[in-house]
Write a protein that holds these residues in place. Structure first.
Motif, PDB file in Angstrom:
ATOM      1  N   LYS A   1       0.802  -1.225   0.000  1.00  0.00           N
ATOM      2  CA  LYS A   1       0.000   0.000   0.000  1.00  0.00           C
ATOM      3  C   LYS A   1       0.837   1.278   0.000  1.00  0.00           C
ATOM      4  O   LYS A   1       0.291   2.380   0.009  1.00  0.00           O
ATOM      5  N   TYR A   2       2.150   1.145   0.022  1.00  0.00           N
ATOM      6  CA  TYR A   2       3.018   2.306   0.233  1.00  0.00           C
ATOM      7  C   TYR A   2       2.837   3.361  -0.861  1.00  0.00           C
ATOM      8  O   TYR A   2       2.683   4.547  -0.582  1.00  0.00           O
ATOM      9  N   ARG A   3       2.838   2.923  -2.121  1.00  0.00           N
ATOM     10  CA  ARG A   3       2.675   3.874  -3.220  1.00  0.00           C
ATOM     11  C   ARG A   3       1.251   4.438  -3.242  1.00  0.00           C
ATOM     12  O   ARG A   3       1.042   5.638  -3.429  1.00  0.00           O
ATOM     13  N   TYR A   4       0.261   3.583  -3.020  1.00  0.00           N
ATOM     14  CA  TYR A   4      -1.138   3.998  -3.102  1.00  0.00           C
ATOM     15  C   TYR A   4      -1.481   5.038  -2.038  1.00  0.00           C
ATOM     16  O   TYR A   4      -2.091   6.064  -2.329  1.00  0.00           O
ATOM     17  N   ARG A   5      -1.062   4.779  -0.806  1.00  0.00           N
ATOM     18  CA  ARG A   5      -1.472   5.678   0.278  1.00  0.00           C
ATOM     19  C   ARG A   5      -0.753   7.021   0.216  1.00  0.00           C
ATOM     20  O   ARG A   5      -1.203   7.994   0.813  1.00  0.00           O
ATOM     21  N   SER A   6       0.357   7.096  -0.515  1.00  0.00           N
ATOM     22  CA  SER A   6       1.078   8.362  -0.651  1.00  0.00           C
ATOM     23  C   SER A   6       0.710   9.090  -1.937  1.00  0.00           C
ATOM     24  O   SER A   6       1.308  10.123  -2.257  1.00  0.00           O
ATOM     25  N   GLY A   7      -0.257   8.572  -2.671  1.00  0.00           N
ATOM     26  CA  GLY A   7      -0.631   9.192  -3.926  1.00  0.00           C
ATOM     27  C   GLY A   7       0.466   9.160  -4.963  1.00  0.00           C
ATOM     28  O   GLY A   7       0.538  10.023  -5.841  1.00  0.00           O
ATOM     29  N   GLY A   8       1.332   8.172  -4.868  1.00  0.00           N
ATOM     30  CA  GLY A   8       2.421   8.027  -5.820  1.00  0.00           C
ATOM     31  C   GLY A   8       3.667   8.813  -5.485  1.00  0.00           C
ATOM     32  O   GLY A   8       4.646   8.771  -6.240  1.00  0.00           O
ATOM     33  N   ASP A   9       3.660   9.514  -4.354  1.00  0.00           N
ATOM     34  CA  ASP A   9       4.842  10.292  -3.973  1.00  0.00           C
ATOM     35  C   ASP A   9       5.976   9.412  -3.466  1.00  0.00           C
ATOM     36  O   ASP A   9       7.148   9.771  -3.571  1.00  0.00           O
ATOM     37  N   PHE A  10       5.643   8.260  -2.871  1.00  0.00           N
ATOM     38  CA  PHE A  10       6.650   7.359  -2.318  1.00  0.00           C
ATOM     39  C   PHE A  10       6.412   5.953  -2.852  1.00  0.00           C
ATOM     40  O   PHE A  10       5.297   5.604  -3.239  1.00  0.00           O
ATOM     41  N   SER A  11       7.468   5.163  -2.860  1.00  0.00           N
ATOM     42  CA  SER A  11       7.360   3.803  -3.383  1.00  0.00           C
ATOM     43  C   SER A  11       8.406   2.909  -2.736  1.00  0.00           C
ATOM     44  O   SER A  11       9.510   3.354  -2.427  1.00  0.00           O
ATOM     45  N   CYS A  12       8.035   1.659  -2.537  1.00  0.00           N
ATOM     46  CA  CYS A  12       9.030   0.640  -2.155  1.00  0.00           C
ATOM     47  C   CYS A  12       9.008  -0.466  -3.198  1.00  0.00           C
ATOM     48  O   CYS A  12       9.182  -1.639  -2.892  1.00  0.00           O
TER      49      CYS A  12
END
Length: 381
Positions: A155-166
């Motif tokens: 969920k990391y990318r989704y919950r940040s609106g694409g600002d963060f990613s793993c």
């Protein structure tokens, strides 16, 4: 039992184990400078991998194919890391042999016996721009890390609106029957993860598939859970290209062509389907088409649908328990897509709804004979 209790047999082994164990804390300090030192050109291409198939190949077993893929990934991508319990001196299955000596403790290191910590560290490293390959010693031990995988990595990318990613995270885990593993070392937990949007689930069926799919997983922009059938590590040898190559995720492979029935499997079970198909061909003249699914999330519906539209029959086989196994998803989807073209009800040949047994393992694991009997029943319907 921890592999550290199994594998440390000499003072030299102990010293190597202790030195590699110190690396996890050093890697945390090194990570920021490590990623910062990467050039702009490397930053624009986090994979560093070539899709070109090498014209050269050599006989390679499954374990060596995984090891070769890890060597290539760490060599071509200076941001790649490899870590897990006992990884520093080869791991319990020896898939990481030579990595510590070649790439050093800042990139290949042991971790504490904490699966939650292993995956949590991998998520943080990926978020900081590294390409971590985390090893869970047995897939049965992935459950303590379940929350990290499904609630953080996925969920990391989704919950940040694409600002963060793993998205650079790959989690390797040996799964499945091993002949004597019992209920804590032989489970097949792949279905748990196919319910989670945001990750990919990959299960290779042989050495060539293992190398190409692992390199593709490490290069993929999404977190990947990569299951390796430990029974295959040293029982299967085939010609594997010596260079770097990738096999696209989400694309199934037709392992055998046929017109009477479609058999779908993944990982170790593909070989079982091949033996069953040979049995019914020789004894009954039935021609089965075998599909190696390769990737379970996302899975290749189109290839399976095209095959079932041709054959009119479907069998799915996996080692995991039958109830809520991934075979149920395939049967449901194909029944909807191919309902008017089916000649018989779809069939599942799977493990039983019981904890994985020890002495009764041969009865639990779907055998070629069980699959062959199910094929005959379907063709007589």
């Amino acid at each position: 039992m921890s592999a550290s209790r199994i594998l440390i047999r000499s003072r030299a082994d102990f010293k190597a184990h202790r030195a590699a164990s110190c690396a996890s804390s050093e890697a945390l300090r090194a990570l920021s400078s490590y990623t910062a030192s990467t050039s702009a050109s490397q930053a624009s291409d986090s994979t560093g991998l070539s899709d070109a198939n090498s014209p050269d190949s050599k006989p390679t077993n499954f374990c060596s194919a995984v090891n070769d893929a890890l060597h290539i990934a760490l060599e071509q991508n200076p941001r790649a890391l490899c870590f897990g319990e006992d990884v520093g001196f080869g791991g319990v299955f020896r898939c990481t042999v030579g990595l510590f000596d070649r790439f050093g403790r800042d990139r290949v290191f042991n971790t504490p016996l904490s699966e939650q910590g292993i995956v949590g560290f991998g998520i943080g490293a990926a978020a900081m721009g590294a390409t971590p390959v985390a090893e869970i010693q047995f897939a049965d031990y992935i459950f303590p890390a379940f929350d990290q995988i499904v609630n953080e990595a996925a969920k990391y990318r989704y919950r940040s609106g694409g600002d963060f990613s793993c998205g650079g995270l790959t989690v390797r885990a040996p799964y499945g029957a091993v002949g004597h593993g019992g209920h804590y070392h032989s489970q097949s937990p792949e279905a748990f993860f196919t319910h989670v949007p945001g990750i990919k689930v990959v299960v290779p069926s042989g050495p060539k598939e293992a190398k190409g799919l692992l390199l593709a997983s490490i290069a993929d922009p999404d977190p990947v859970v990569f299951f390796e059938a430990k029974m295959l590590y040293r029982t299967v040898v085939e010609d594997v290209p010596t260079g770097s190559y990738t096999i696209p995720l989400g694309q199934a492979r037709i392992a055998r062509s046929g017109g009477d029935m479609t058999l779908v499997g993944w990982g170790q079970q593909v070989a079982v389907l091949e033996r069953a198909a040979a049995m019914v061909h020789e004894e009954d003249g039935i021609e089965c088409e075998i599909i190696d699914l390769r990737t379970l999330l996302p899975w290749d519906r189109d290839t399976v649908e095209a095959s079932v539209s041709k054959t009119g029959r479907l069998l799915v086989s996996h080692e995991a328990p039958v109830t809520s196994g991934f075979g149920a998803e395939i049967v449901a989807a194909i029944s909807r897509r191919c309902f008017l073209r089916l000649e018989a009800p779809p069939v599942r040949v799977c493990g039983y709804d019981t904890p994985f047994p020890l002495v009764f393992e041969p009865l639990y694991v779907p055998s070629a004979q069980r699959v062959a009997d199910a094929i005959r029943d379907s063709c007589r319907f």
